[in-house]
Design an enzyme around this catalytic site. Structure first.
Site, short mmCIF file in Angstrom:
data_model
loop_
_atom_site.label_atom_id
_atom_site.label_comp_id
_atom_site.label_asym_id
_atom_site.label_seq_id
_atom_site.Cartn_x
_atom_site.Cartn_y
_atom_site.Cartn_z
N CYS A 193 -7.85 -0.13 -8.91
CA CYS A 193 -8.10 1.30 -9.17
C CYS A 193 -9.58 1.58 -9.40
O CYS A 193 -10.05 2.67 -9.10
CB CYS A 193 -7.28 1.76 -10.37
SG CYS A 193 -7.58 0.80 -11.84
N GLU A 232 -2.80 6.96 -16.26
CA GLU A 232 -3.89 6.11 -15.74
C GLU A 232 -3.80 6.21 -14.22
O GLU A 232 -2.99 5.54 -13.59
CB GLU A 232 -3.72 4.67 -16.22
CG GLU A 232 -3.86 4.48 -17.72
CD GLU A 232 -5.30 4.63 -18.21
OE1 GLU A 232 -6.24 4.51 -17.39
OE2 GLU A 232 -5.49 4.89 -19.42
P1 NAD Z 1 3.46 2.34 -7.47
O1 NAD Z 1 4.02 2.65 -6.12
O2 NAD Z 1 3.70 0.99 -8.06
O3 NAD Z 1 4.02 3.49 -8.43
C1 NAD Z 1 3.73 3.48 -9.80
C2 NAD Z 1 5.02 3.59 -10.59
O4 NAD Z 1 5.62 4.85 -10.33
C3 NAD Z 1 6.05 2.53 -10.22
O5 NAD Z 1 6.54 1.94 -11.39
C4 NAD Z 1 7.11 3.30 -9.45
O6 NAD Z 1 8.39 2.79 -9.66
C5 NAD Z 1 7.00 4.69 -10.04
N1 NAD Z 1 7.39 5.72 -9.09
C6 NAD Z 1 7.13 5.76 -7.74
N2 NAD Z 1 7.61 6.90 -7.19
C7 NAD Z 1 8.20 7.58 -8.19
C8 NAD Z 1 8.86 8.84 -8.27
N3 NAD Z 1 9.02 9.62 -7.19
N4 NAD Z 1 9.31 9.24 -9.46
C9 NAD Z 1 9.15 8.48 -10.55
N5 NAD Z 1 8.52 7.28 -10.54
C10 NAD Z 1 8.06 6.83 -9.39
O7 NAD Z 1 1.93 2.55 -7.52
P2 NAD Z 1 1.01 3.54 -6.69
O8 NAD Z 1 1.30 4.93 -7.09
O9 NAD Z 1 0.95 3.15 -5.25
O10 NAD Z 1 -0.37 3.04 -7.36
C11 NAD Z 1 -1.57 3.17 -6.74
C12 NAD Z 1 -2.38 4.20 -7.46
O11 NAD Z 1 -2.45 3.87 -8.82
C13 NAD Z 1 -3.80 4.29 -6.97
O12 NAD Z 1 -4.17 5.64 -6.92
C14 NAD Z 1 -4.59 3.58 -8.06
O13 NAD Z 1 -5.92 4.00 -8.16
C15 NAD Z 1 -3.79 3.92 -9.27
N6 NAD Z 1 -3.99 2.93 -10.31
C16 NAD Z 1 -4.59 3.31 -11.43
C17 NAD Z 1 -4.83 2.38 -12.42
C18 NAD Z 1 -5.52 2.76 -13.70
O14 NAD Z 1 -5.55 1.93 -14.59
N7 NAD Z 1 -6.08 3.95 -13.82
C19 NAD Z 1 -4.44 1.06 -12.23
C20 NAD Z 1 -3.79 0.73 -11.06
C21 NAD Z 1 -3.56 1.66 -10.09
#
Ligand code: NAD
Length: 471
Positions: free
Chosen positions: A259, A225
């Site tokens: 998102c 997602e």
């Molecule tokens: P985040 O920083 O919370 O990361 C998401 C998850 O990935 C966390 O649990 C984190 O611990 C893990 N993570 C981070 N770096 C990692 C790595 N190197 N290796 C393994 N795991 C790792 O969230 P984010 O990435 O900043 O989220 C924002 C993005 O998510 C935006 O692009 C947003 O559009 C998207 N998003 C999508 C949805 C959806 O439902 N499609 C919902 C919310 C956010």
């Protein structure tokens, strides 16, 4: 447990050992077969409902700490959303889980064919920070409904909510089958090394690729997602006052850290001024004269993201807002007029309270530009014209489309939610989530009492002619 404070080899080994132990515990639990039982699934969903109801004050406090979310927003977009999801799931679970009969071709008669939704096994759910409760518990609802064991890994960037999830889940749910591990990159890396039956990841594209790569080592199935730039198109026949109200609601909810928030607006030039005026008026109406100080307006998750957002404003024509408060980590609702298509703010997902507004003579002029970009998670269109609606819904690919509103499509559990292309793969909410976290096992059951020999060797032209008719 948190993995952010120490990077010694010993500590990491401990992390890895804990990941393996929890994984094995879930697998053992799954093998007992208890999660196959519909009454177990229902009891867990009821327990989750009790958790959300009994602990709603604590959950709202944690969401306030992490994101400055007001109580109404926490309820609508997190707690209430999850309660609706549980209610819908419990109501339909028996029907979704029933074997689904399909027809059987003449060649396989006598026989019957059906599809069984089989639980996958141990599912890893990795959540993101922007809806830190919803984004781990909604996949959890689908995983439980489908009869899986599940490990939740909330986002470390929303630490208050993450800690509360870890504290509450074992108190209410069957901890042998539903567990929580806190932590960031290190623990997630350990978890991703394990042969999960499915990985459900919500977050950005870069980590999405890491998740998919790790899953490929074990051929674990994945749901990704992700995000992207969701366009919001405003055509001349739109009701401008209602359009502005709904854009403001969807854009500045959770401070734009959604998102499916409208990322940028493309408006037909003849209504651009009216739209900008109406959006400014709506911002005042919904958040008052000093929006960043409104109790109903959230904050940016951390200083790094605030800095990223500030960098988008450099050299842009800011026509409203733009004020930044580093101490409280806020940015006012901000409008940018006509940024160049190759500006940073138009190349990256904004994921914050900045709304670029681009004027175009006709929407159709901008469609090739929009279609040349990666497929978005959501597409918004405001129009009163049926023809325009049909044309754009058909022509522009997106995870979801919402006409004449923003984000509201998320409230319908009958609609599958997920991305396409770089905005993600797989879908959930309601039955789509149940199916996503099930293996749809095909079963054909035949009888012994009739065995037409036409398909067996030795073959002949007569047999071939008969087979052509039968198969
Ligand atoms: P985040 O920083 O919370 O990361 C998401 C998850 O990935 C966390 O649990 C984190 O611990 C893990 N993570 C981070 N770096 C990692 C790595 N190197 N290796 C393994 N795991 C790792 O969230 P984010 O990435 O900043 O989220 C924002 C993005 O998510 C935006 O692009 C947003 O559009 C998207 N998003 C999508 C949805 C959806 O439902 N499609 C919902 C919310 C956010």
């Amino acid at each position: 447990m948190s993995d952010s404070s120490n990077s010694s080899g010993e500590y990491l080994q401990e992390n890895a050992a804990q990941s393996v132990a929890v994984y094995e515990q879930l697998k053992t639990s799954f093998d007992t077969g208890k999660t196959f039982d519909l009454s177990w699934r229902k009891s867990q969903l009821d327990a989750l409902k009790r958790l959300l109801e009994n602990e709603s004050d604590a959950l709202q406090d944690a969401l306030y700490k992490d994101l400055g979310k007001c109580k109404t927003e926490s309820w609508v977009s997190e707690i209430g959303f999850l309660l609706n999801d549980i209610e819908h799931t419990v109501k339909h679970l028996k029907r979704w889980a029933k074997p689904r009969k399909v027809s059987t071709p003449m060649a396989a008669q006598p026989g019957k064919s059906y599809i069984i939704a089989e639980p996958l096994g141990a599912v890893l759910v990795i959540g993101a920070w922007n809806y830190p409760l919803q984004l781990v518990l909604a996949p959890c609802i689908a995983a439980i409904a489908a009869g899986n064991c599940v490990l939740l890994k909330p986002s470390e960037l929303a630490p208050a909510t993450s800690a509360l999830i870890q504290k509450l889940i074992p108190r209410y749910l069957d901890n042998s089958a539903i567990a929580v591990i806190e932590g960031g990159k290190a623990i997630t890396t350990d978890l991703l090394a394990l042969p999960w039956d499915h990985i459900f990841y919500t977050g950005g594209e870069t980590v999405g690729k890491i998740v998919m790569q790790a899953a490929s080592q074990h051929l674990s199935s994945v749901t990704l997602e992700l995000g992207g730039k969701s366009p919001c198109l405003v055509e001349r026949s739109a009701d401008i006052a209602v359009t502005a109200r709904r854009i403001v609601w969807g854009k500045w909810m959770n401070c734009g850290q959604t998102c499916v928030a409208p990322d940028y607006v493309v408006v037909e030039a003849c209504v651009k001024d009216a739209l900008i005026k109406a959006i400014k008026a709506e911002i005042r109406e919904q958040y008052g004269k000093s929006p960043a100080n409104s109790e109903d307006y959230g904050k940016i998750i951390n200083a790094r993201h605030l800095q990223r957002l500030e960098s988008y404003l450099e050299g842009m024509n800011v026509i409203s807002g733009g004020q930044v408060d580093h101490e409280n980590c806020t940015m006012a609702p901000t409008l940018i007029e006509n940024p160049p298509i190759d500006a940073l703010v138009m190349r990256e997902e904004i994921f914050g309270p900045i709304l670029p507004i681009i004027a175009t003579t006709q929407l159709s002029d901008m469609l090739p530009v929009i279609k040349a970009q990666p497929k978005p998670l959501a597409l918004y269109l405001f129009t009163s014209s049926k023809t325009v609606e049909q044309r754009i819904v058909r022509q522009v690919s997106a995870g979801s489309v919402c006409v004449n509103d923003t984000i509201m499509f998320m409230t319908n559990p009958e609609l599958p939610f997920g991305g396409v292309g770089t905005s993600g793969m797989g879908r959930y909410h309601g039955k789509a989530g149940f199916d996503e976290l099930s293996h749809l096992k095909a079963v054909m059951s035949r009888k012994f009492w009739m065995d037409v020999k036409v398909r067996y060797a030795p073959f002949s032209s007569l047999k071939l002619a008969a087979l052509k008719k039968l198969l």
